[in-house]
Design a protein around this motif. Structure first.
Motif, PDB file in Angstrom:
ATOM      1  N   GLN A 286      39.354  52.752  37.234  1.00 15.20           N
ATOM      2  CA  GLN A 286      40.767  52.633  36.794  1.00 15.20           C
ATOM      3  C   GLN A 286      41.832  52.506  37.729  1.00 15.20           C
ATOM      4  O   GLN A 286      42.912  51.964  37.436  1.00 15.20           O
ATOM      5  CB  GLN A 286      41.086  53.978  35.907  1.00 15.20           C
ATOM      6  N   SER A 287      41.613  53.038  38.964  1.00 12.36           N
ATOM      7  CA  SER A 287      42.753  52.954  40.090  1.00 12.36           C
ATOM      8  C   SER A 287      42.548  51.768  40.946  1.00 12.36           C
ATOM      9  O   SER A 287      43.445  51.767  41.879  1.00 12.36           O
ATOM     10  CB  SER A 287      42.731  54.458  40.840  1.00 12.36           C
TER      11      SER A 287
ATOM     12  N   SER B  89      42.997  48.163  32.794  1.00 12.58           N
ATOM     13  CA  SER B  89      44.488  47.723  32.291  1.00 12.58           C
ATOM     14  C   SER B  89      44.437  46.268  32.331  1.00 12.58           C
ATOM     15  O   SER B  89      43.663  45.646  33.274  1.00 12.58           O
ATOM     16  CB  SER B  89      45.509  48.401  33.007  1.00 12.58           C
ATOM     17  N   GLU B  90      45.617  45.652  31.667  1.00 18.69           N
ATOM     18  CA  GLU B  90      45.460  44.284  31.692  1.00 18.69           C
ATOM     19  C   GLU B  90      45.781  43.400  33.076  1.00 18.69           C
ATOM     20  O   GLU B  90      45.628  42.467  32.970  1.00 18.69           O
ATOM     21  CB  GLU B  90      46.684  43.865  30.856  1.00 18.69           C
TER      22      GLU B  90
ATOM     23  N   ARG C  67      37.739  41.715  26.263  1.00 19.36           N
ATOM     24  CA  ARG C  67      39.344  41.692  26.380  1.00 19.36           C
ATOM     25  C   ARG C  67      39.369  40.307  27.528  1.00 19.36           C
ATOM     26  O   ARG C  67      38.472  40.082  28.443  1.00 19.36           O
ATOM     27  CB  ARG C  67      39.925  42.839  27.194  1.00 19.36           C
ATOM     28  N   ASN C  68      40.479  39.827  27.286  1.00 22.03           N
ATOM     29  CA  ASN C  68      40.698  38.486  28.168  1.00 22.03           C
ATOM     30  C   ASN C  68      41.305  38.986  29.608  1.00 22.03           C
ATOM     31  O   ASN C  68      42.481  39.009  29.857  1.00 22.03           O
ATOM     32  CB  ASN C  68      41.683  37.480  27.589  1.00 22.03           C
ATOM     33  N   GLN C  69      40.504  39.723  30.407  1.00 25.56           N
ATOM     34  CA  GLN C  69      40.889  40.106  31.571  1.00 25.56           C
ATOM     35  C   GLN C  69      41.023  38.843  32.550  1.00 25.56           C
ATOM     36  O   GLN C  69      40.320  37.998  32.791  1.00 25.56           O
ATOM     37  CB  GLN C  69      39.727  41.074  32.137  1.00 25.56           C
ATOM     38  N   PRO C  70      41.968  39.080  33.453  1.00 26.31           N
ATOM     39  CA  PRO C  70      41.833  38.054  34.739  1.00 26.31           C
ATOM     40  C   PRO C  70      40.487  38.164  35.523  1.00 26.31           C
ATOM     41  O   PRO C  70      40.095  39.276  36.010  1.00 26.31           O
ATOM     42  CB  PRO C  70      43.191  38.570  35.389  1.00 26.31           C
ATOM     43  N   ILE C  71      40.023  36.912  35.491  1.00 25.66           N
ATOM     44  CA  ILE C  71      38.778  37.041  36.250  1.00 25.66           C
ATOM     45  C   ILE C  71      38.647  35.813  37.329  1.00 25.66           C
ATOM     46  O   ILE C  71      38.862  34.771  36.853  1.00 25.66           O
ATOM     47  CB  ILE C  71      37.534  37.013  35.258  1.00 25.66           C
ATOM     48  N   ALA C  72      38.053  36.173  38.316  1.00 24.18           N
ATOM     49  CA  ALA C  72      37.753  35.143  39.458  1.00 24.18           C
ATOM     50  C   ALA C  72      36.125  34.916  39.461  1.00 24.18           C
ATOM     51  O   ALA C  72      35.693  36.036  39.847  1.00 24.18           O
ATOM     52  CB  ALA C  72      38.674  35.326  40.634  1.00 24.18           C
ATOM     53  N   ARG C  73      35.525  33.784  39.166  1.00 22.31           N
ATOM     54  CA  ARG C  73      34.247  33.534  39.365  1.00 22.31           C
ATOM     55  C   ARG C  73      33.844  33.083  40.601  1.00 22.31           C
ATOM     56  O   ARG C  73      34.486  31.981  41.000  1.00 22.31           O
ATOM     57  CB  ARG C  73      33.653  32.953  38.170  1.00 22.31           C
ATOM     58  N   THR C  74      33.066  33.620  41.348  1.00 22.22           N
ATOM     59  CA  THR C  74      32.867  32.992  42.779  1.00 22.22           C
ATOM     60  C   THR C  74      31.241  32.694  43.069  1.00 22.22           C
ATOM     61  O   THR C  74      30.456  33.227  42.350  1.00 22.22           O
ATOM     62  CB  THR C  74      33.402  33.959  43.900  1.00 22.22           C
ATOM     63  N   MET C  75      31.197  31.785  44.026  1.00 17.22           N
ATOM     64  CA  MET C  75      29.733  31.660  44.256  1.00 17.22           C
ATOM     65  C   MET C  75      29.658  31.417  45.988  1.00 17.22           C
ATOM     66  O   MET C  75      29.911  30.221  46.418  1.00 17.22           O
ATOM     67  CB  MET C  75      29.420  30.223  43.640  1.00 17.22           C
TER      68      MET C  75
END
Length: 285
Positions: free
Chosen positions: A73-74, A99-100, A122-130
């Motif tokens: 959470q932190s 949190s958003e 939820r539509n969380q900010p996500i970076a998908r990496t390879m």
């Protein structure tokens, strides 16, 4: 060095403490990108592994389930680095805690942004990496795709994270499997070529040590020539391939075996298999 001199001052939690997580952490610390005390590494059960990482890099570590919720959470940035089979349960547990504005960075092969968001709920900010395995020595090549929720500041954080272990390429997510075929699995193709070159030398009478040293330096030199001259590989090849010379004779043998098209076919099959594995993973979860 004061904390203000570090490129990233956010708290970063690595959810999973395997070899790729360690490679990234090593790069971040070696290049003074993140203060070690701002890095937390979580592992479900392997206390010995966590102790080793803490001693090597002076990062924080924990396998305490009761403390995990507060840690997650932190954290401004959470790097998902667990095994694919553990990802679904981890994401489902993680979703209600977020949190958003918390950024998720995934290094889990085959798991799409939409599936991760579905599992999070939820539509969380996500970076998908390879990333690829050369990241472990700071010479990786990492493909990155961002969800629409990722802010410019968060994009900067992600690019800084992976520039610490090599080069980055920002791509549309639909091209992630193709990138896997080129750079994700690419080191293995080069290793295979090196195996063959070493074997040829040994069969011809040189020692294993001599052949290995010659092959390593040849591959290093060729890569650096492309990098430093900016010339296309085809142009550099032409410069060392005299008509009717020994190099031309060697290239002719490769052409007879359709080497060029075989490599393209290998990249395409790798990409296809990556898609198949990703589809199976998403169906399973």
């Amino acid at each position: 060095m004061s904390q203000q001199q570090y490129a990233i001052q956010n708290n970063i939690t690595f959810y999973g403490a395997g070899s790729m997580a360690e490679a990234i952490v090593r790069g971040l610390i070696a290049r003074s990108v993140v203060l070690p005390s701002n890095i937390m590494m979580l592992n479900r059960s392997n206390a010995v592994r966590l102790e080793e990482l803490q001693k090597l890099y002076q990062v924080k570590t924990s396998n305490d389930e009761s403390a995990k919720i507060g840690i997650l959470q932190s954290s401004s940035v959470i790097v998902l680095a667990m095994k694919p089979k553990d990802a679904a349960a981890a994401l489902q547990q993680l979703g209600p805690l977020l949190s958003e504005d918390q950024l998720i960075v995934s290094v889990i092969a085959g798991l799409s942004i939409s599936t991760m968001q579905r599992l999070l709920g939820r539509n969380q900010p996500i970076a998908r990496t390879m990333p690829n395995t050369s990241s472990s020595i700071g010479l990786g090549a990492t493909g990155i795709s961002f969800s629409t929720e990722v802010t410019e500041d968060q994009q900067r954080i992600v690019t800084t994270l992976f520039e610490a272990v090599g080069t980055i390429t920002i791509i549309e997510e639909k091209n992630m499997d193709l990138l896997t075929g080129i750079s994700g699995s690419g080191p293995a193709y080069i290793y295979y070529m090196m195996e063959a070159m070493i074997a040829a030398g040994v069969r011809g009478g040189l020692t294993q040590e001599q052949c290995t040293e010659l092959t390593i330096q040849t591959v290093l030199g060729a890569a650096r020539m492309v990098q430093q001259t900016g010339e296309a590989p085809s142009a550099l090849r032409a410069k060392v391939t005299s008509p009717n010379g020994s190099t031309q004779a060697a290239i002719s043998v490769l052409d007879e075996g359709d080497f060029f098209e075989d490599v393209i076919a290998a990249v395409n099959r790798c990409s296809e298999r990556s898609r198949e594995m990703g589809a199976a993973l998403e169906e399973e979860i």
